[in-house]
Design an enzyme around this catalytic site. Structure first.
Site, PDB file in Angstrom:
ATOM      1  CD1 TRP A 107     -22.221  40.638 -13.301  1.00 10.06           C
ATOM      2  CD2 TRP A 107     -21.612  42.370 -12.018  1.00 10.06           C
ATOM      3  NE1 TRP A 107     -23.349  41.326 -12.967  1.00 10.06           N
ATOM      4  CE2 TRP A 107     -23.016  42.397 -12.183  1.00 10.06           C
ATOM      5  CE3 TRP A 107     -21.007  43.366 -11.235  1.00 10.06           C
ATOM      6  CZ2 TRP A 107     -23.821  43.388 -11.595  1.00 10.06           C
ATOM      7  CZ3 TRP A 107     -21.806  44.356 -10.652  1.00 10.06           C
ATOM      8  CH2 TRP A 107     -23.204  44.364 -10.844  1.00 10.06           C
ATOM      9  N   GLY A 129     -22.496  34.527 -17.654  1.00 11.23           N
ATOM     10  CA  GLY A 129     -21.272  35.324 -17.656  1.00 11.23           C
ATOM     11  C   GLY A 129     -21.441  36.574 -18.496  1.00 11.23           C
ATOM     12  N   GLY A 130     -20.952  36.528 -19.728  1.00 10.57           N
ATOM     13  CA  GLY A 130     -20.918  37.706 -20.599  1.00 10.57           C
ATOM     14  C   GLY A 130     -22.240  38.447 -20.712  1.00 10.57           C
ATOM     15  CD  GLU A 164     -20.728  28.182 -15.075  1.00 15.06           C
ATOM     16  OE1 GLU A 164     -21.428  29.118 -15.462  1.00 15.06           O
ATOM     17  OE2 GLU A 164     -19.571  28.349 -14.630  1.00 15.06           O
ATOM     18  CB  SER A 197     -22.571  30.439 -24.557  1.00 12.80           C
ATOM     19  OG  SER A 197     -21.161  30.541 -24.660  1.00 12.80           O
TER      20      SER A 197
HETATM   21  P1  13P Z   1     -20.514  32.903 -20.329  1.00 11.52           P
HETATM   22  O1  13P Z   1     -21.985  33.105 -20.087  1.00 11.52           O
HETATM   23  O2  13P Z   1     -19.788  34.153 -20.678  1.00 11.52           O
HETATM   24  O3  13P Z   1     -20.263  31.764 -21.260  1.00 11.52           O
HETATM   25  O4  13P Z   1     -19.882  32.470 -18.896  1.00 11.52           O
HETATM   26  C1  13P Z   1     -20.460  31.441 -18.184  1.00 11.52           C
HETATM   27  C2  13P Z   1     -19.850  31.390 -16.834  1.00 11.52           C
HETATM   28  O5  13P Z   1     -18.717  30.999 -16.669  1.00 11.52           O
HETATM   29  C3  13P Z   1     -20.671  31.856 -15.702  1.00 11.52           C
HETATM   30  O6  13P Z   1     -20.075  31.510 -14.484  1.00 11.52           O
END
Ligand code: 13P
Length: 256
Positions: A12, A236-237, A169, A215
């Protein structure tokens, strides 16, 4: 087909207040508890760890912190120790996230110390590795991620490496909507697993769970999870709404 248990975690980041976090955790619990063949984890902001862990206490969903200090206690203003994180109900801690490396000076060696400290207290580190766009374009991807992996696992015994989760990542895929292709991610995951086999043993490498992050969305998770060395995702998002996160967790269940 992998025999490794998939693990999907929602990071989050610095979002949501306590009431929002508890509400999101409740919805995720309602939507995701029935999936028994997968580990589901949420990583709220530090202020919400305790109430979210309380809310999820009678559920299979695990709670992760987003960072920790390597020491148990002491004069480290603003930091949280593995002991304190275990005390509020965390089972996992994300270490070495690229945002912490890039924005807060986190070093490869420091990540290794944190992973060591977490195992000392029965917590599971989610060790993040990943290259920047410049590093990828310079052909340095594997050099970077293997260096980060070596340092992250340096202090661990083979049985601890088995329990550790590694998250690949790529920095250029985080928050950009630009996901690594399943083949790009698989190439790096295969290299990570090969390196773990060299550092520990093939049997250990075969058990370690490797997440992809960057993503991840409901519409790309299935293709990523179909890769032989991708065992989960760090989201993440798309983890900030119960609907998109639950659809990611339910990637194999078209009716979810
Ligand atoms: P997003 O899924 O928003 O690209 O973020 C990935 C992330 O950094 C999870 O730790």
């Amino acid at each position: 087909m992998t025999t490794r248990r998939p693990i999907i975690a929602g990071n989050w980041k610095m979002n949501l207040g306590v009431a929002e976090g508890v509400a999101l955790a409740s919805e995720i619990r309602n939507r995701c508890s029935r999936f028994r063949d997968i580990d589901v984890v949420v990583a709220p902001a530090a202020t919400s760890l305790y109430p979210v862990a309380q809310r999820l206490a009678d559920s299979p969903i695990g709670v992760a912190a987003q960072n920790c200090h390597a020491e148990d206690k002491g004069a480290f203003t603003g930091e949280l120790s593995p002991v304190q994180l275990a005390d509020v109900g965390c089972r996992y801690v994300i270490v070495g996230h690229s945002e912490r490396r890039a924005l807060f000076g986190e070093t490869d060696e420091g990540v290794g110390k944190k992973a060591r400290a977490l195992h000392d207290h029965g917590l599971i580190p989610i060790v993040c590795v990943g290259e920047s766009l410049a590093e990828r374009e310079a052909g340095e991807t594997l050099d970077v991620v293997l260096r980060q992996l070596d340092a992250g696992l340096a202090g661990l015994q083979p049985d601890e490496i088995v329990r550790t989760v590694v998250a690949y990542e790529p920095v250029w895929a985080i928050g950009t909507g630009r996901t690594a292709t399943p083949a790009q991610a698989q190439d790096v995951h295969a290299a990570l697993r090969k390196r773990i086999a060299e550092l520990a043993s093939p049997a250990v490498a075969d058990k370690v769970r490797l997440q992809y992050g960057g993503s991840v969305k409901p519409d790309n998770i299935a293709a990523l999870m179909a890769q032989p060395d991708i065992d989960g995702a760090l989201v993440g998002g798309a983890s900030l709404t119960a609907d998109s996160f639950a659809r990611i967790v339910a990637y194999e269940n078209k009716d979810a």
